[in-house]
Design a protein around this motif. Sequence first.
Motif, short mmCIF file in Angstrom:
data_model
loop_
_atom_site.label_atom_id
_atom_site.label_comp_id
_atom_site.label_asym_id
_atom_site.label_seq_id
_atom_site.Cartn_x
_atom_site.Cartn_y
_atom_site.Cartn_z
N THR A 126 0.96 -1.25 0.12
CA THR A 126 0.13 0.22 -0.07
C THR A 126 0.93 1.40 0.06
O THR A 126 0.31 2.07 -0.23
N GLY A 127 2.12 1.10 0.32
CA GLY A 127 3.05 2.46 0.29
C GLY A 127 3.24 3.23 1.60
O GLY A 127 3.86 3.86 1.65
N GLY A 128 2.47 2.69 2.61
CA GLY A 128 2.39 3.15 3.87
C GLY A 128 2.39 2.14 4.56
O GLY A 128 2.80 1.09 4.59
N ILE A 129 1.78 2.08 5.94
CA ILE A 129 1.51 0.97 7.06
C ILE A 129 0.43 0.20 6.51
O ILE A 129 -0.74 0.99 6.31
N ASP A 130 0.66 -0.91 6.32
CA ASP A 130 -0.25 -1.59 6.00
C ASP A 130 -1.16 -2.48 7.11
O ASP A 130 -0.81 -3.48 7.71
N TRP A 131 -2.18 -1.55 7.56
CA TRP A 131 -2.77 -2.12 8.77
C TRP A 131 -3.84 -3.41 8.93
O TRP A 131 -3.62 -3.89 9.75
N ILE A 132 -4.17 -3.64 7.46
CA ILE A 132 -4.77 -5.01 7.31
C ILE A 132 -4.05 -6.02 7.58
O ILE A 132 -4.03 -6.91 8.15
N ARG A 133 -2.56 -5.85 6.98
CA ARG A 133 -1.63 -7.10 6.97
C ARG A 133 -1.17 -7.06 8.68
O ARG A 133 -1.07 -8.46 8.80
N TRP A 134 -1.11 -6.05 9.31
CA TRP A 134 -0.98 -6.14 10.71
C TRP A 134 -2.07 -6.80 11.44
O TRP A 134 -1.60 -7.49 12.46
N ILE A 135 -3.11 -6.48 11.42
CA ILE A 135 -4.24 -7.15 11.96
C ILE A 135 -4.55 -8.56 11.74
O ILE A 135 -4.68 -9.43 12.75
N ILE A 136 -4.16 -9.08 10.49
CA ILE A 136 -4.26 -10.61 10.10
C ILE A 136 -2.88 -11.28 10.73
O ILE A 136 -3.38 -12.40 11.48
N SER A 137 -1.91 -10.47 10.67
CA SER A 137 -0.78 -11.18 11.45
C SER A 137 -0.95 -11.35 12.90
O SER A 137 -0.59 -12.42 13.69
N ILE A 138 -1.44 -10.27 13.64
CA ILE A 138 -1.78 -10.44 15.07
C ILE A 138 -2.80 -11.30 15.38
O ILE A 138 -2.75 -12.00 16.44
N ILE A 139 -3.77 -11.49 14.47
CA ILE A 139 -4.96 -12.43 14.92
C ILE A 139 -4.28 -13.98 14.65
O ILE A 139 -4.42 -14.77 15.35
N VAL A 140 -3.41 -13.96 13.65
CA VAL A 140 -2.99 -15.46 13.36
C VAL A 140 -1.86 -15.70 14.60
O VAL A 140 -1.96 -16.71 15.22
#
Length: 90
Positions: free
Chosen positions: A56-70
């Motif tokens: 996304t060119g910035g902080i990828d919040w969705i990817r962070w959230i998915i990683s935290i959930i996993v």
Amino acid sequence: MAGIIGTIIFGAIIGVLARVVLPGKQNISALVTVILGILGALVGYYLWGAMGGGDTGGIDWIRWIISIIVAAVFVVIYERVMGRKGSHHA
């Protein structure tokens, strides 16, 4: 070398955040937290890519959230598996 250090730092952050979102106290070491965080981050990145997510060119919040959930799921699984091994009832 910088990539490995970055992955460890990112894994530690993900692992700690995963433990924060879980209710109660988790009885796992800092090392296990980092390892589960790294695994969560790697699987989260994979899932995000599989869902069509990209840079996304910035902080990828969705990817962070998915990683935290996993990672949180991994913490729960780890606790359940280790809890069973530690409690032998005759």
